[in-house]
Design an enzyme around this catalytic site. Structure first.
Site, PDB file in Angstrom:
ATOM      1  N   ASP A  74      35.184  40.752  21.839  1.00  0.00           N
ATOM      2  CA  ASP A  74      34.404  39.997  20.858  1.00  0.00           C
ATOM      3  C   ASP A  74      34.769  38.524  20.920  1.00  0.00           C
ATOM      4  O   ASP A  74      35.858  38.123  20.504  1.00  0.00           O
ATOM      5  CB  ASP A  74      34.693  40.527  19.445  1.00  0.00           C
ATOM      6  CG  ASP A  74      33.839  39.826  18.394  1.00  0.00           C
ATOM      7  OD1 ASP A  74      32.701  40.279  18.184  1.00  0.00           O
ATOM      8  OD2 ASP A  74      34.306  38.831  17.809  1.00  0.00           O
ATOM      9  N   LYS A  95      28.458  34.819  20.136  1.00  0.00           N
ATOM     10  CA  LYS A  95      27.777  34.440  18.885  1.00  0.00           C
ATOM     11  C   LYS A  95      27.206  33.028  18.970  1.00  0.00           C
ATOM     12  O   LYS A  95      27.777  32.154  19.620  1.00  0.00           O
ATOM     13  CB  LYS A  95      28.768  34.510  17.701  1.00  0.00           C
ATOM     14  CG  LYS A  95      29.586  35.800  17.660  1.00  0.00           C
ATOM     15  CD  LYS A  95      30.464  35.943  16.440  1.00  0.00           C
ATOM     16  CE  LYS A  95      31.421  37.126  16.589  1.00  0.00           C
ATOM     17  NZ  LYS A  95      32.691  36.770  17.228  1.00  0.00           N
ATOM     18  N   TYR A 109      34.783  29.825  19.774  1.00  0.00           N
ATOM     19  CA  TYR A 109      36.175  30.142  20.129  1.00  0.00           C
ATOM     20  C   TYR A 109      36.589  29.377  21.393  1.00  0.00           C
ATOM     21  O   TYR A 109      37.752  29.323  21.740  1.00  0.00           O
ATOM     22  CB  TYR A 109      36.385  31.642  20.355  1.00  0.00           C
ATOM     23  CG  TYR A 109      36.019  32.538  19.200  1.00  0.00           C
ATOM     24  CD1 TYR A 109      35.758  32.020  17.935  1.00  0.00           C
ATOM     25  CD2 TYR A 109      35.928  33.923  19.371  1.00  0.00           C
ATOM     26  CE1 TYR A 109      35.407  32.854  16.876  1.00  0.00           C
ATOM     27  CE2 TYR A 109      35.587  34.759  18.317  1.00  0.00           C
ATOM     28  CZ  TYR A 109      35.319  34.215  17.079  1.00  0.00           C
ATOM     29  OH  TYR A 109      34.972  35.054  16.041  1.00  0.00           O
ATOM     30  N   HIS A 112      26.196  33.586  14.028  1.00  0.00           N
ATOM     31  CA  HIS A 112      27.604  33.605  13.570  1.00  0.00           C
ATOM     32  C   HIS A 112      27.710  33.499  12.045  1.00  0.00           C
ATOM     33  O   HIS A 112      28.509  34.211  11.428  1.00  0.00           O
ATOM     34  CB  HIS A 112      28.375  32.473  14.261  1.00  0.00           C
ATOM     35  CG  HIS A 112      29.831  32.727  14.396  1.00  0.00           C
ATOM     36  ND1 HIS A 112      30.581  32.281  15.470  1.00  0.00           N
ATOM     37  CD2 HIS A 112      30.714  33.382  13.603  1.00  0.00           C
ATOM     38  CE1 HIS A 112      31.835  32.664  15.321  1.00  0.00           C
ATOM     39  NE2 HIS A 112      31.942  33.329  14.193  1.00  0.00           N
TER      40      HIS A 112
HETATM   41  N1  LIG Z   1      32.374  36.606  12.744  1.00  0.00           N
HETATM   42  C1  LIG Z   1      33.270  35.842  12.187  1.00  0.00           C
HETATM   43  O1  LIG Z   1      32.960  34.914  11.426  1.00  0.00           O
HETATM   44  C2  LIG Z   1      34.709  36.072  12.489  1.00  0.00           C
HETATM   45  C3  LIG Z   1      35.715  35.440  11.737  1.00  0.00           C
HETATM   46  C4  LIG Z   1      37.045  35.719  12.052  1.00  0.00           C
HETATM   47  C5  LIG Z   1      37.338  36.610  13.066  1.00  0.00           C
HETATM   48  N2  LIG Z   1      36.334  37.206  13.804  1.00  0.00           N
HETATM   49  C6  LIG Z   1      36.614  38.175  14.893  1.00  0.00           C
HETATM   50  O2  LIG Z   1      37.547  39.143  14.408  1.00  0.00           O
HETATM   51  C7  LIG Z   1      38.687  39.122  15.255  1.00  0.00           C
HETATM   52  C8  LIG Z   1      39.934  39.482  14.498  1.00  0.00           C
HETATM   53  O3  LIG Z   1      40.145  38.638  13.383  1.00  0.00           O
HETATM   54  P1  LIG Z   1      41.340  37.574  13.336  1.00  0.00           P
HETATM   55  O4  LIG Z   1      41.605  37.097  14.711  1.00  0.00           O
HETATM   56  O5  LIG Z   1      40.986  36.573  12.283  1.00  0.00           O
HETATM   57  O6  LIG Z   1      42.580  38.353  12.766  1.00  0.00           O
HETATM   58  P2  LIG Z   1      43.250  39.838  12.816  1.00  0.00           P
HETATM   59  O7  LIG Z   1      42.850  40.570  14.021  1.00  0.00           O
HETATM   60  O8  LIG Z   1      43.009  40.444  11.470  1.00  0.00           O
HETATM   61  O9  LIG Z   1      44.787  39.431  12.857  1.00  0.00           O
HETATM   62  C9  LIG Z   1      45.326  38.751  13.954  1.00  0.00           C
HETATM   63  C10 LIG Z   1      46.801  38.536  13.660  1.00  0.00           C
HETATM   64  O10 LIG Z   1      47.479  39.801  13.660  1.00  0.00           O
HETATM   65  C11 LIG Z   1      48.534  39.751  14.612  1.00  0.00           C
HETATM   66  N3  LIG Z   1      48.646  41.098  15.211  1.00  0.00           N
HETATM   67  C12 LIG Z   1      47.749  41.719  16.012  1.00  0.00           C
HETATM   68  N4  LIG Z   1      48.170  42.957  16.333  1.00  0.00           N
HETATM   69  C13 LIG Z   1      49.370  43.121  15.742  1.00  0.00           C
HETATM   70  C14 LIG Z   1      50.310  44.189  15.725  1.00  0.00           C
HETATM   71  N5  LIG Z   1      50.070  45.336  16.364  1.00  0.00           N
HETATM   72  N6  LIG Z   1      51.451  44.024  15.009  1.00  0.00           N
HETATM   73  C15 LIG Z   1      51.675  42.872  14.323  1.00  0.00           C
HETATM   74  N7  LIG Z   1      50.832  41.829  14.304  1.00  0.00           N
HETATM   75  C16 LIG Z   1      49.678  41.957  15.001  1.00  0.00           C
HETATM   76  C17 LIG Z   1      48.154  38.696  15.614  1.00  0.00           C
HETATM   77  O11 LIG Z   1      49.280  38.126  16.208  1.00  0.00           O
HETATM   78  P3  LIG Z   1      49.457  37.860  17.798  1.00  0.00           P
HETATM   79  O12 LIG Z   1      48.149  37.405  18.373  1.00  0.00           O
HETATM   80  O13 LIG Z   1      50.517  36.793  17.816  1.00  0.00           O
HETATM   81  O14 LIG Z   1      49.932  39.154  18.379  1.00  0.00           O
HETATM   82  C18 LIG Z   1      47.470  37.666  14.699  1.00  0.00           C
HETATM   83  O15 LIG Z   1      48.419  36.860  14.040  1.00  0.00           O
HETATM   84  C19 LIG Z   1      38.689  37.691  15.801  1.00  0.00           C
HETATM   85  O16 LIG Z   1      39.547  37.548  16.904  1.00  0.00           O
HETATM   86  C20 LIG Z   1      37.235  37.510  16.111  1.00  0.00           C
HETATM   87  O17 LIG Z   1      36.881  38.187  17.292  1.00  0.00           O
HETATM   88  C21 LIG Z   1      35.036  36.938  13.524  1.00  0.00           C
END
Ligand SMILES: NC(=O)c1ccc[n+]([C@@H]2O[C@H](COP(=O)([O-])OP(=O)(O)OC[C@H]3O[C@@H](n4cnc5c(N)ncnc54)[C@H](OP(=O)(O)O)[C@@H]3O)[C@@H](O)[C@H]2O)c1
Length: 275
Positions: A47, A77, A52, A110
């Site tokens: 994704d 997106k 990004y 988005h």
């Molecule tokens: N459509 C939208 O508006 C929108 C907005 C936000 C996000 N997104 C999508 O959703 C995805 C995920 O959301 P997000 O990136 O905001 O946050 P998330 O996946 O909820 O959290 C990411 C955080 O969790 C940590 N992490 C991941 N796996 C872990 C594990 N097994 N143990 C401990 N910590 C862990 C990562 O650290 P490390 O990387 O340091 O391991 C990072 O700090 C995004 O990457 C994007 O693709 C979309």
């Protein structure tokens, strides 16, 4: 034992339920390696988004993995500036060019930025051209969807919205499912810098299944029937986040995760954003 589960979208396209998120994954080797690691571990869903700024590295990671393109589900997106400038078709082609691909599996609006109605018309043309296998939206509330559906015969295949144990967004997710729209959870682990994974309840539940707090949360999402997009740049965590198909949370444990809800969003409210 399956290492993945899938959901069939309303146009018949099949989406793997766990995808690698790459928001805030730096362009270049970090993204290339995260994507490669994920694909080698069995992920078949990435994704990304124009904003990004790592689409080129996502494409490179896909090619270097050796996994055939047609086996991988790639989402990108349409960014808000391009929505406002009515550039959907050009912006889409620019994303394809950066990815080095001739199609994506899912193209999303988005955010509901001004002009999204025209963007949706343009996306239907993109879909008809076959260069996006499915089209959908992100950060759409029910009222945005109602307006869209009043003016279009095409129901979005998915709505990607904030959802985690702290802010489940459950009423919206229930609405999406009732409308035949797949719900995708962003910031499923509470986001970068969030407090969710330190919750003692998650460690306590995880200890009984020999799983980490992140695995418990990802499993909770899977059992709610949503698509879940955990982001990590660490190989061990990327692998761990897919290792969630050999246990099932009990109803009591699902309820204990539900109890972590705070009612507070991690990100912006789609009715009040400034970007
Ligand atoms: N459509 C939208 O508006 C929108 C907005 C936000 C996000 N997104 C999508 O959703 C995805 C995920 O959301 P997000 O990136 O905001 O946050 P998330 O996946 O909820 O959290 C990411 C955080 O969790 C940590 N992490 C991941 N796996 C872990 C594990 N097994 N143990 C401990 N910590 C862990 C990562 O650290 P490390 O990387 O340091 O391991 C990072 O700090 C995004 O990457 C994007 O693709 C979309």
């Amino acid at each position: 034992m399956a290492i993945q589960s899938t959901i069939t979208l309303n146009n018949g396209t099949v989406i793997p339920q766990v995808g690698l998120g790459v928001f805030q994954t730096p362009d270049g080797d970090v993204t290339v390696n995260a994507v490669r690691t994920a694909l080698e571990a069995g992920y078949r869903h990435i994704d990304t988004a124009m904003i990004y700024r790592n689409e080129a590295s996502v494409g490179e990671g896909v090619r270097r993995s050796g996994v055939p393109r047609e086996d991988i589900f790639v989402t990108t997106k349409l960014w808000n500036d391009d929505i406002r400038a009515h550039r959907a078709k050009d912006a889409f082609q620019e994303s394809l060019d950066r990815l080095g691909m001739d199609y994506v599996d899912l193209y999303l609006i988005h955010w509901p930025a001004d002009g999204w109605q025209q963007a949706w018309d343009d996306m239907q043309e993109i879909y008809a051209s076959g260069r996006a296998k499915a089209i959908g939206v992100s950060n759409f509330h029910e009222h945005h969807l109602d307006e869209l559906l009043r003016n279009s015969d095409v129901t979005p295949a998915a709505d990607q919205v904030e959802s985690s144990p702290q802010f489940p967004n459950q009423p919206l997710i229930d609405t999406l499912h009732a409308k035949g729209i797949a719900a995708e959870a962003w910031s499923p682990l509470g986001g970068t810098g969030g407090s969710l994974l330190a919750a003692p309840a998650l460690a306590e539940i995880g200890a009984r299944y020999d799983k980490s707090p992140a695995q418990v949360v990802i499993r909770w999402h899977i059992q709610r029937g949503v698509v879940v997009l955990p982001k990590s740049t660490h190989a061990e965590r990327i692998r761990q986040n897919l290792d969630v198909f050999d246990f099932t949370l009990s109803a009591a444990d699902m309820a204990a995760v539900d109890a972590l809800a705070t009612g507070k969003r991690n990100g912006s409210d789609p009715d009040d954003f400034s970007f």
